[in-house]
Design a protein around this motif. Structure first.
Motif, PDB file in Angstrom:
ATOM      1  N   ASP A 191      25.150  31.169  64.728  1.00 10.96           N
ATOM      2  CA  ASP A 191      24.811  31.413  63.322  1.00 10.96           C
ATOM      3  C   ASP A 191      25.681  32.492  62.696  1.00 10.96           C
ATOM      4  OD1 ASP A 191      22.889  29.453  63.398  1.00 10.96           O
ATOM      5  OD2 ASP A 191      21.218  30.847  63.671  1.00 10.96           O
TER       6      ASP A 191
ATOM      7  N   GLY B 197      22.644  27.019  68.459  1.00 11.65           N
ATOM      8  CA  GLY B 197      23.391  26.527  67.305  1.00 11.65           C
ATOM      9  C   GLY B 197      23.093  25.077  66.979  1.00 11.65           C
TER      10      GLY B 197
ATOM     11  N   GLY C 289      20.116  24.503  64.664  1.00  5.69           N
ATOM     12  CA  GLY C 289      20.227  24.857  63.257  1.00  5.69           C
ATOM     13  C   GLY C 289      21.357  24.183  62.507  1.00  5.69           C
ATOM     14  N   ASP C 290      22.313  23.592  63.217  1.00  9.00           N
ATOM     15  CA  ASP C 290      23.472  23.000  62.555  1.00  9.00           C
ATOM     16  C   ASP C 290      23.633  21.541  63.001  1.00  9.00           C
ATOM     17  OD1 ASP C 290      25.948  22.153  61.611  1.00  9.00           O
ATOM     18  OD2 ASP C 290      26.962  24.027  62.085  1.00  9.00           O
TER      19      ASP C 290
END
Length: 174
Positions: free
Chosen positions: A15, A93, A96-97
């Protein structure tokens, strides 16, 4: 650039990772990175791919057990050579992505195909190769990351003989 990306990924997490910081660490211009990679996820995925050591071993003439042992040893070595910080940052990661998750799943599918191509054969139950690609890495990651233990040859034989062979052999329902 790839080493800079992985080092920063470990230090700050996905992030907080930025193209600007990677460029500064690598000593290149930000535009140089954007010419090669469309976004942070693509750069991180390329760094992960570049770091991979080798391809799974080719099938030998020793039968299913010997082929499983060879692939599981290879897989354990590949996973063990990854830094736990990198793995943790990638796992976090990916949550969230969606782009990073997409890139990492692409790599995973490629690696699963390479592994399972070495295990196809008459001795396997339908769908067994794909099940292997889910179970074997999960057991190894758990052993290395969560249990904090090595995947020595005794453990590899246990995984193959006591978990994988009974699970994957023809006639066993999964």
């Amino acid at each position: 650039m790839h080493e800079a990306a992985l080092a920063l990924l470990t230090e700050v997490g996905y992030d907080q990772l930025s193209i600007e910081a990677i460029a500064a660490r690598a000593g290149v211009a930000k535009t140089t990175i954007y010419r090669r990679y469309r976004d942070k996820a693509a750069l991180v995925a390329a760094a992960v791919e570049q770091r991979q050591g080798s391809a799974p071993p080719e099938p030998g003439g020793g039968g299913l057990r010997e082929n499983l042992l060879a692939v599981v040893r290879w897989l354990a070595r590949e996973i063990a050579e990854q830094e736990i910080g990198v793995l943790g940052a990638l796992f976090a990661g990916m949550r969230g992505d969606p782009r990073l998750a997409e890139e990492m799943r692409r790599i995973l599918r490629r690696d699963q195909t390479a592994m399972t191509d070495r295990l196809r054969g008459e001795e396997l139950a339908p769908g067994a190769a794909e099940l292997f690609a889910e179970v074997a890495p999960g057991v190894i990651v758990h052993r290395i990351v969560f249990a904090g233990q090595r995947c020595d040859d005794r453990f590899v034989r246990h995984v193959v003989d006591d978990i994988l062979l009974p699970l994957l052999r023809k006639g066993i329902r999964t």
